[in-house]
Write a protein that holds these residues in place. Structure first.
Motif, mmCIF file in Angstrom:
data_model
loop_
_atom_site.group_PDB
_atom_site.id
_atom_site.type_symbol
_atom_site.label_atom_id
_atom_site.label_comp_id
_atom_site.label_asym_id
_atom_site.label_seq_id
_atom_site.Cartn_x
_atom_site.Cartn_y
_atom_site.Cartn_z
ATOM 1 N N TRP A 1 36.363 51.249 31.239
ATOM 2 C CA TRP A 1 37.704 50.973 31.719
ATOM 3 C C TRP A 1 38.613 52.211 31.645
ATOM 4 O O TRP A 1 39.808 52.121 31.866
ATOM 5 C CB TRP A 1 38.339 49.852 30.896
ATOM 6 C CG TRP A 1 37.621 48.546 31.031
ATOM 7 C CD1 TRP A 1 36.822 47.988 30.106
ATOM 8 C CD2 TRP A 1 37.625 47.673 32.146
ATOM 9 N NE1 TRP A 1 36.328 46.805 30.579
ATOM 10 C CE2 TRP A 1 36.811 46.589 31.833
ATOM 11 C CE3 TRP A 1 38.237 47.707 33.402
ATOM 12 C CZ2 TRP A 1 36.582 45.543 32.701
ATOM 13 C CZ3 TRP A 1 38.008 46.653 34.268
ATOM 14 C CH2 TRP A 1 37.202 45.584 33.927
ATOM 15 N N ARG A 17 41.335 44.993 35.437
ATOM 16 C CA ARG A 17 40.619 44.252 34.393
ATOM 17 C C ARG A 17 40.724 42.749 34.627
ATOM 18 O O ARG A 17 39.752 42.014 34.535
ATOM 19 C CB ARG A 17 41.171 44.592 33.013
ATOM 20 C CG ARG A 17 40.749 45.916 32.507
ATOM 21 C CD ARG A 17 41.267 46.145 31.118
ATOM 22 N NE ARG A 17 40.946 47.495 30.692
ATOM 23 C CZ ARG A 17 41.284 48.001 29.528
ATOM 24 N NH1 ARG A 17 41.975 47.269 28.674
ATOM 25 N NH2 ARG A 17 40.957 49.229 29.214
ATOM 26 N N VAL A 38 38.598 41.739 37.767
ATOM 27 C CA VAL A 38 37.167 41.759 37.486
ATOM 28 C C VAL A 38 36.796 40.596 36.567
ATOM 29 O O VAL A 38 35.793 39.909 36.777
ATOM 30 C CB VAL A 38 36.735 43.119 36.880
ATOM 31 C CG1 VAL A 38 35.308 43.051 36.366
ATOM 32 C CG2 VAL A 38 36.870 44.225 37.917
#
Length: 125
Positions: free
Chosen positions: A6, A30, A33
């Motif tokens: 990340w 984030r 996903v």
């Protein structure tokens, strides 16, 4: 299990002050996903459960492989003068005819004279 990197590269690595990616983008990525993975897992689970489910078709012969109560009688929606039973150890159900002038009532689990017989909406899966 998949692992994601990340980390966000910035222009600081190349001497700049500003990030290449707009502020808040990493957090939104984030979340996106994570939601996508959650939807995928839910879809795969639903497909797996559906493939294992062997519900009774109310209009047809019962699936004796899933019947646990072998004394239970199953109605034939299309012909109230008949019903089905699943004798223990038998793969196929027996199709039984009520005596003359009788029809099967599932709630009562017996054949009754036509004058006592009433239509009952079938249950659904």
């Amino acid at each position: 299990m998949l692992e994601f990197d990340w980390s966000v590269s910035t222009n600081e690595d190349s001497g700049g002050d500003e990030a290449d990616i707009p502020k808040g983008f990493e957090s939104n990525l984030r979340i996106s996903v994570s939601l996508a993975l959650l939807v995928l897992v839910a879809a795969v689970s639903a497909i797996h459960i559906q493939q294992r489910y062997h519900g009774q078709d109310i209009y047809a012969e019962p699936d004796c492989s899933i019947v646990e109560d072998h004394s239970r009688m199953f109605r034939d929606i299309s012909d109230p003068t008949h019903y089905w039973v699943c004798p223990e150890g038998q793969e196929m159900a027996d199709y039984i005819q009520c005596p003359d002038n009788h029809a099967f009532m599932e709630k009562e689990q017996k054949c009754v004279v036509w004058e006592e017989w009433k239509w009952v909406e079938p249950y659904t899966k």
